[in-house]
Scaffold this motif. Structure first.
Motif, PDB file in Angstrom:
ATOM      1  N   GLY A  61       0.816  -1.227  -0.048  1.00  0.00           N
ATOM      2  CA  GLY A  61      -0.061   0.017   0.118  1.00  0.00           C
ATOM      3  C   GLY A  61       1.041   1.213   0.043  1.00  0.00           C
ATOM      4  O   GLY A  61       1.193   1.740   1.013  1.00  0.00           O
ATOM      5  N   GLU A  62       1.246   1.524  -1.164  1.00  0.00           N
ATOM      6  CA  GLU A  62       2.231   2.830  -1.395  1.00  0.00           C
ATOM      7  C   GLU A  62       1.289   4.304  -1.439  1.00  0.00           C
ATOM      8  O   GLU A  62       0.312   4.171  -2.124  1.00  0.00           O
ATOM      9  N   THR A  63       1.744   5.395  -0.769  1.00  0.00           N
ATOM     10  CA  THR A  63       1.159   6.473  -1.188  1.00  0.00           C
ATOM     11  C   THR A  63       2.106   7.290  -1.653  1.00  0.00           C
ATOM     12  O   THR A  63       3.415   7.620  -1.388  1.00  0.00           O
ATOM     13  N   TYR A  64       1.645   8.134  -2.585  1.00  0.00           N
ATOM     14  CA  TYR A  64       2.308   9.171  -3.471  1.00  0.00           C
ATOM     15  C   TYR A  64       1.382  10.522  -3.267  1.00  0.00           C
ATOM     16  O   TYR A  64       0.380  10.609  -2.819  1.00  0.00           O
ATOM     17  N   LYS A  65       1.861  11.529  -3.832  1.00  0.00           N
ATOM     18  CA  LYS A  65       1.311  12.878  -3.744  1.00  0.00           C
ATOM     19  C   LYS A  65      -0.062  12.710  -4.379  1.00  0.00           C
ATOM     20  O   LYS A  65      -0.999  13.374  -3.671  1.00  0.00           O
ATOM     21  N   ASN A  66      -0.586  12.194  -5.397  1.00  0.00           N
ATOM     22  CA  ASN A  66      -1.615  12.119  -6.010  1.00  0.00           C
ATOM     23  C   ASN A  66      -2.339  10.667  -6.228  1.00  0.00           C
ATOM     24  O   ASN A  66      -3.270  10.772  -6.925  1.00  0.00           O
ATOM     25  N   VAL A  67      -1.607   9.832  -5.599  1.00  0.00           N
ATOM     26  CA  VAL A  67      -2.387   8.166  -5.850  1.00  0.00           C
ATOM     27  C   VAL A  67      -1.853   7.592  -4.672  1.00  0.00           C
ATOM     28  O   VAL A  67      -0.840   7.690  -3.754  1.00  0.00           O
ATOM     29  N   VAL A  68      -2.917   6.497  -4.230  1.00  0.00           N
ATOM     30  CA  VAL A  68      -2.829   5.456  -3.506  1.00  0.00           C
ATOM     31  C   VAL A  68      -2.502   4.215  -4.360  1.00  0.00           C
ATOM     32  O   VAL A  68      -3.416   3.671  -5.253  1.00  0.00           O
ATOM     33  N   ARG A 100      -6.943   7.366  -6.905  1.00  0.00           N
ATOM     34  CA  ARG A 100      -6.873   8.771  -6.890  1.00  0.00           C
ATOM     35  C   ARG A 100      -8.216   9.576  -5.989  1.00  0.00           C
ATOM     36  O   ARG A 100      -9.202   8.889  -5.912  1.00  0.00           O
ATOM     37  N   VAL A 101      -7.942  10.722  -5.750  1.00  0.00           N
ATOM     38  CA  VAL A 101      -9.036  11.327  -4.698  1.00  0.00           C
ATOM     39  C   VAL A 101     -10.338  11.218  -5.358  1.00  0.00           C
ATOM     40  O   VAL A 101     -10.438  11.431  -6.894  1.00  0.00           O
ATOM     41  N   GLY A 102     -11.161  10.864  -4.793  1.00  0.00           N
ATOM     42  CA  GLY A 102     -12.445  10.886  -5.234  1.00  0.00           C
ATOM     43  C   GLY A 102     -12.992   9.413  -5.867  1.00  0.00           C
ATOM     44  O   GLY A 102     -14.034   9.253  -6.065  1.00  0.00           O
ATOM     45  N   ASP A 103     -11.984   8.396  -6.008  1.00  0.00           N
ATOM     46  CA  ASP A 103     -12.144   7.055  -6.764  1.00  0.00           C
ATOM     47  C   ASP A 103     -12.911   6.309  -5.590  1.00  0.00           C
ATOM     48  O   ASP A 103     -12.806   6.120  -4.716  1.00  0.00           O
ATOM     49  N   LYS A 104     -13.908   5.543  -6.296  1.00  0.00           N
ATOM     50  CA  LYS A 104     -14.485   4.688  -5.580  1.00  0.00           C
ATOM     51  C   LYS A 104     -14.063   3.147  -5.745  1.00  0.00           C
ATOM     52  O   LYS A 104     -13.433   2.846  -6.994  1.00  0.00           O
ATOM     53  N   VAL A 105     -13.977   2.433  -4.596  1.00  0.00           N
ATOM     54  CA  VAL A 105     -13.451   1.276  -4.465  1.00  0.00           C
ATOM     55  C   VAL A 105     -14.639   0.139  -4.854  1.00  0.00           C
ATOM     56  O   VAL A 105     -15.437   0.007  -4.056  1.00  0.00           O
ATOM     57  N   ASP A 106     -14.294  -0.655  -5.676  1.00  0.00           N
ATOM     58  CA  ASP A 106     -15.324  -1.979  -5.855  1.00  0.00           C
ATOM     59  C   ASP A 106     -14.932  -3.098  -4.744  1.00  0.00           C
ATOM     60  O   ASP A 106     -13.764  -3.770  -4.922  1.00  0.00           O
ATOM     61  N   GLU A 107     -15.416  -2.789  -3.528  1.00  0.00           N
ATOM     62  CA  GLU A 107     -15.079  -3.859  -2.351  1.00  0.00           C
ATOM     63  C   GLU A 107     -15.383  -5.066  -2.601  1.00  0.00           C
ATOM     64  O   GLU A 107     -14.322  -5.890  -2.328  1.00  0.00           O
ATOM     65  N   LYS A 108     -16.166  -5.676  -3.301  1.00  0.00           N
ATOM     66  CA  LYS A 108     -16.491  -6.876  -3.610  1.00  0.00           C
ATOM     67  C   LYS A 108     -15.426  -7.466  -4.336  1.00  0.00           C
ATOM     68  O   LYS A 108     -14.799  -8.441  -4.313  1.00  0.00           O
ATOM     69  N   ALA A 109     -14.957  -6.865  -5.468  1.00  0.00           N
ATOM     70  CA  ALA A 109     -14.269  -7.224  -6.545  1.00  0.00           C
ATOM     71  C   ALA A 109     -12.673  -7.199  -5.933  1.00  0.00           C
ATOM     72  O   ALA A 109     -11.679  -8.173  -6.085  1.00  0.00           O
ATOM     73  N   LEU A 110     -12.453  -6.197  -5.191  1.00  0.00           N
ATOM     74  CA  LEU A 110     -11.236  -6.034  -4.425  1.00  0.00           C
ATOM     75  C   LEU A 110     -10.885  -7.330  -3.268  1.00  0.00           C
ATOM     76  O   LEU A 110      -9.905  -7.913  -3.569  1.00  0.00           O
ATOM     77  N   LYS A 111     -12.171  -7.613  -2.647  1.00  0.00           N
ATOM     78  CA  LYS A 111     -11.764  -8.581  -1.711  1.00  0.00           C
ATOM     79  C   LYS A 111     -11.585 -10.274  -2.492  1.00  0.00           C
ATOM     80  O   LYS A 111     -10.781 -10.862  -1.993  1.00  0.00           O
ATOM     81  N   THR A 112     -12.298 -10.211  -3.799  1.00  0.00           N
ATOM     82  CA  THR A 112     -12.127 -11.432  -4.547  1.00  0.00           C
ATOM     83  C   THR A 112     -10.967 -11.627  -4.896  1.00  0.00           C
ATOM     84  O   THR A 112      -9.890 -12.335  -4.959  1.00  0.00           O
ATOM     85  N   LEU A 113     -10.308 -10.366  -5.568  1.00  0.00           N
ATOM     86  CA  LEU A 113      -8.880 -10.359  -5.654  1.00  0.00           C
ATOM     87  C   LEU A 113      -7.749 -10.652  -4.808  1.00  0.00           C
ATOM     88  O   LEU A 113      -6.820 -11.382  -5.108  1.00  0.00           O
ATOM     89  N   ILE A 114      -7.866 -10.051  -3.507  1.00  0.00           N
ATOM     90  CA  ILE A 114      -7.011 -10.416  -2.508  1.00  0.00           C
ATOM     91  C   ILE A 114      -7.176 -11.870  -2.220  1.00  0.00           C
ATOM     92  O   ILE A 114      -6.230 -12.328  -2.033  1.00  0.00           O
ATOM     93  N   ARG A 115      -8.525 -12.440  -2.039  1.00  0.00           N
ATOM     94  CA  ARG A 115      -8.556 -14.034  -1.874  1.00  0.00           C
ATOM     95  C   ARG A 115      -7.830 -14.793  -2.900  1.00  0.00           C
ATOM     96  O   ARG A 115      -7.061 -15.808  -2.586  1.00  0.00           O
ATOM     97  N   ALA A 116      -7.884 -14.280  -4.033  1.00  0.00           N
ATOM     98  CA  ALA A 116      -7.368 -15.109  -5.271  1.00  0.00           C
ATOM     99  C   ALA A 116      -5.695 -14.781  -4.882  1.00  0.00           C
ATOM    100  O   ALA A 116      -4.926 -15.877  -5.279  1.00  0.00           O
ATOM    101  N   ALA A 117      -5.122 -13.855  -4.531  1.00  0.00           N
ATOM    102  CA  ALA A 117      -3.907 -13.674  -4.307  1.00  0.00           C
ATOM    103  C   ALA A 117      -3.276 -14.643  -3.056  1.00  0.00           C
ATOM    104  O   ALA A 117      -2.316 -15.196  -3.182  1.00  0.00           O
TER     105      ALA A 117
END
Length: 131
Positions: A61-68, A100-117
């Protein structure tokens, strides 16, 4: 008593230190990682990068000036049916999600990707141990 902080405490401090949308996003991603895999191990590597592992590195989880940036160590080997990966697409190993600021996270898809990893890490660990 030791003054050394645990990786979880260092991640907590990073989130507080950011104090803006990036800290909020990192905290949200962290919560989703933990929800997807309650056995995840938090680490602090490479001079200040939050890392989550289970049977091997899952993501950073890297953080930069304009992006996570969430970089998945073996992202190129994961099926990303929801199209979350939007960065580091040219490599043979890693894949990343830039938020980026204001981006929405697809929580279900992200959890699926994490479980796949995690499943990929586990299968690789098992294949190594059976050799």
């Amino acid at each position: 008593m030791s003054d050394r902080k645990s990786p979880s405490q260092l991640i907590d401090a990073r989130i507080r230190e950011l104090g803006d949308w990036r800290g909020d996003m990192l905290a949200r991603l962290r919560a989703l990682i933990k929800a997807a895999d309650p056995d995840v191990v938090e680490e602090w590597k490479w001079r200040g990068t939050p890392v989550w592992s289970h049977h091997g590195l899952i993501c950073t989880g890297e953080t930069y000036k304009n992006v996570v940036k969430m970089t998945f160590a073996k992202g190129a080997s994961l099926k990303d049916r929801s199209g979350l990966f939007n960065a580091s697409l040219e490599g043979n190993t890693r894949r990343a999600i830039d938020l980026r600021v204001g981006d929405k996270v697809d929580e279900k898809a992200l959890k699926t990707l994490i479980r796949a990893a995690v499943a990929l890490n586990k299968s690789l660990a098992e294949s190594r141990s059976s050799e």
